[in-house]
Design a protein around this motif. Structure first.
Motif, short mmCIF file in Angstrom:
data_model
loop_
_atom_site.label_atom_id
_atom_site.label_comp_id
_atom_site.label_asym_id
_atom_site.label_seq_id
_atom_site.Cartn_x
_atom_site.Cartn_y
_atom_site.Cartn_z
N GLN A 197 -16.67 24.81 44.36
CA GLN A 197 -17.81 25.91 44.02
C GLN A 197 -17.46 26.73 42.84
O GLN A 197 -16.16 26.76 42.78
CB GLN A 197 -17.68 27.50 45.36
CG GLN A 197 -18.90 28.35 44.85
CD GLN A 197 -19.19 29.52 46.15
OE1 GLN A 197 -19.42 29.25 46.60
NE2 GLN A 197 -18.60 30.47 45.52
N TYR A 235 -22.43 25.54 41.55
CA TYR A 235 -21.30 25.40 42.02
C TYR A 235 -21.37 23.37 41.79
O TYR A 235 -22.25 23.14 40.67
CB TYR A 235 -21.79 24.83 43.79
CG TYR A 235 -22.73 24.04 43.78
CD1 TYR A 235 -23.43 22.58 43.94
CD2 TYR A 235 -24.42 24.89 44.62
CE1 TYR A 235 -24.60 22.37 44.50
CE2 TYR A 235 -25.33 24.22 45.43
CZ TYR A 235 -25.35 22.86 44.38
OH TYR A 235 -26.87 22.92 45.07
N ASP A 287 -23.62 29.91 44.81
CA ASP A 287 -22.79 30.14 46.11
C ASP A 287 -22.77 28.03 46.81
O ASP A 287 -24.10 28.73 47.26
CB ASP A 287 -23.06 31.50 46.88
CG ASP A 287 -22.14 32.07 46.34
OD1 ASP A 287 -21.94 32.20 45.57
OD2 ASP A 287 -22.06 33.69 46.87
N ARG A 327 -18.40 24.75 51.26
CA ARG A 327 -17.95 23.80 49.55
C ARG A 327 -16.14 23.33 50.26
O ARG A 327 -15.56 23.21 51.29
CB ARG A 327 -17.11 24.88 48.84
CG ARG A 327 -16.61 25.85 49.68
CD ARG A 327 -16.32 27.38 48.31
NE ARG A 327 -15.55 28.43 49.09
CZ ARG A 327 -16.68 29.55 49.38
NH1 ARG A 327 -17.54 29.15 49.01
NH2 ARG A 327 -15.57 30.89 50.21
#
Length: 113
Positions: free
Chosen positions: A29, A41, A55, A59
């Motif tokens: 991200q 991302y 978002d 991640r």
């Protein structure tokens, strides 16, 4: 540069990236600071690179940097390790997977005739 322009530029930079050697799932991200502020991302999955303007909560690595730094990374003009060590970006999470970011921008060596 707007947020939308930045995401489109990063998408274009990674469009021809060879992720075929990356056998595991990796998700970065990027939190953009300053001009073009926002989050998007970069995901490597099944040998493909996806760039999306969202978002990514699950991640592996969170990278915070300016739009200019992110563009330099995506276009291979800036080494991610050097950028981290010189304070151009902050990273947290599984930093071992950060090497995959560099692999995406490496171009294969041309064969000599």
């Amino acid at each position: 540069m707007t947020y939308e322009e930045l995401v489109a530029s990063v998408k274009e930079a990674y469009a021809d990236a060879d992720a075929s050697k990356v056998t595991e799932h990796v998700a970065f991200q990027f939190n953009v600071t300053g001009e073009g502020e926002g989050a998007f991302y970069v995901e490597i999955k099944d040998g493909k690179v996806n760039v999306e303007p969202y978002d990514y909560l699950d991640r592996d690595i969170l990278v915070t940097a300016s739009a200019a730094t992110i563009l330099d990374l995506a276009n291979g003009r800036l080494d991610p390790v050097k950028a981290y060590l010189t304070g151009k970006l902050r990273a947290e999470g599984n930093l071992g997977k950060a090497s995959f970011l560099k692999q995406l921008t490496e171009k294969p060596a041309k064969k000599k005739k």
